[in-house]
Design an enzyme around this catalytic site. Sequence first.
Site, PDB file in Angstrom:
ATOM      1  CB  THR A   1      26.452  20.383  14.939  1.00 20.67           C
ATOM      2  OG1 THR A   1      25.103  20.458  14.510  1.00 20.67           O
ATOM      3  CG2 THR A   1      26.555  19.392  16.086  1.00 20.67           C
TER       4      THR A   1
ATOM      5  CD  GLU B   1      24.739  13.126  13.345  1.00 23.98           C
ATOM      6  OE1 GLU B   1      24.980  12.159  14.087  1.00 23.98           O
ATOM      7  OE2 GLU B   1      24.124  14.137  13.730  1.00 23.98           O
TER       8      GLU B   1
END
Lengths: 308, 308
Positions: free
Chosen positions: A181, A128
């Site tokens: 993000t 991630e």
Amino acid sequence: MDQIRIFAPASISNVGPGFDLMGFALEKPGDVISLKKNNLKSIRIYNKSDMPIPVDPEKNVAAVAIHAFLKEFHLEQGIDLFFEQKIKPGSGIGSSAASACAAVFGANELMETMLPLAQLIPAALKGEFIASGSIHADNIAPSMLGGLILVRSYEPLDIIQIPIPESLYYVVVHPDIVIKTAESRKIIAEQLSLKKALEQCGNIAGLVTGFTTSDYELIGRSLKDVIAEPVRAPFIPGYLELKHKIEQTGALGASISGSGPSVFALCDDMETAVKVSELMQFFFERINIECETYLSKISPLGARVIHQ
Amino acid sequence: MDQIRIFAPASISNVGPGFDLMGFALEKPGDVISLKKNNLKSIRIYNKSDMPIPVDPEKNVAAVAIHAFLKEFHLEQGIDLFFEQKIKPGSGIGSSAASACAAVFGANELMETMLPLAQLIPAALKGEFIASGSIHADNIAPSMLGGLILVRSYEPLDIIQIPIPESLYYVVVHPDIVIKTAESRKIIAEQLSLKKALEQCGNIAGLVTGFTTSDYELIGRSLKDVIAEPVRAPFIPGYLELKHKIEQTGALGASISGSGPSVFALCDDMETAVKVSELMQFFFERINIECETYLSKISPLGARVIHQ
């Protein structure tokens, strides 16, 4: 075993005052990835989903996560990854976490390494990291383990399952706009006042107390984020108005999921949750933004093998 | 009713990561104050205890608290306060909070105003402000209400009772050195890093989860304060060594009570608590500091009428 098919759920992270620390698993949507051994010692990506994803193994979350997993446990194996279903990237409901979890969970099954799920989380986090540029486990942990998660500590990593009240429902709306993000994190200040820090502490303590004691009103009063929400709200069209309407509809509270643009609400009964879902849909349609809503109880299930 | 006698317990505040937010009531020691109506419309202080306390009503915590109580509820009554027993001021176990709570609780009884205890807290806070120069309810709330308290929010004030695990024991040692709360607060920085704030958030959330689910190991792992303890520790001779020894003795964890110099430990059985108590006593005696230790379960009782 040569081939396996995995589902890993989407997740809500940054649960109100649980910025970087709390998340929960959704019933749907999720990523579906099939894994198949190959004899090339390399990881290859095949995208059969309708979402654009990087096929370069060094840029693909799932491939990076599997690579970290193989390296950590001193394994050598080529794996082909077939992305069959993909949560839309940049949605704020843990799209990259679901890919990383499905991949590492799948590799653990495929290699028959039988490692406990908690031991898979560090490799998934490395995956991630490629997508978000930072390590935060509040999507990875619920997507892997299911349930409602508190990341008590990052060093060392300490993942706590929080009891889920019986009649707690979430509603999440994903409006069709994109927030990255990595960019969304940059706007969070690196310093804050003691007063704000203590407000956040009081609210996260109230929130977990509300969850563990099924005190729905306390959950509502505590679902306040003074760190991320104030700076991220402007990126979501009409956010404050929407939040106000959600609360007026009877939800316990609402906040931004992950770094947005998804917005979630918590409700203490199904009927209110349905009303909130309709309100969300209507709100974004009215301003010509397409959206999808999901409504359910928090899923106790994380990544898992599926057979159909 | 013309006269009444009240006990209000000492309390541990700043429970690890619960800086300014968490506190609990001790079984003993406590303040004992008798209240008697007078016809002078003034508040008079009589000190029958062996501790020095201000007898000027404008500087006495109990008198200021009663004055705030009378004003808030539009009452007029002269009251004589007889301090019979007084926790040593500057001990870090809520000496001024106990005075404020005993006084306001007593006035509510004496005047037969029958107000719920939660409504007495703002007046008690005004009293404590005189002593500490700041409003923090994590001594006042447990001293008034008993039990283990989370102050979720200050504006508005939101006081939450946290469930207490069955076999949780505290040990507190009060070494005979004086630290003034008002001075001790000044050394806490007004700004902190996001990283530290999130560490504190993770730990307070873990701590209340540990309490509400009786997970003693989680209580231990979460009893970490990255805000106040690091800057206050140097004021307590040998603190870090003592803390290390307490943990080695089998306690779940230890931290500074209030702004110190008292130090408390939490244990999951009586036997360990006794050992920790002996260790504390020995530790301070060895460096020629007199001390007192108290050991019990968290008291579910706060301020109350006593008859003997």
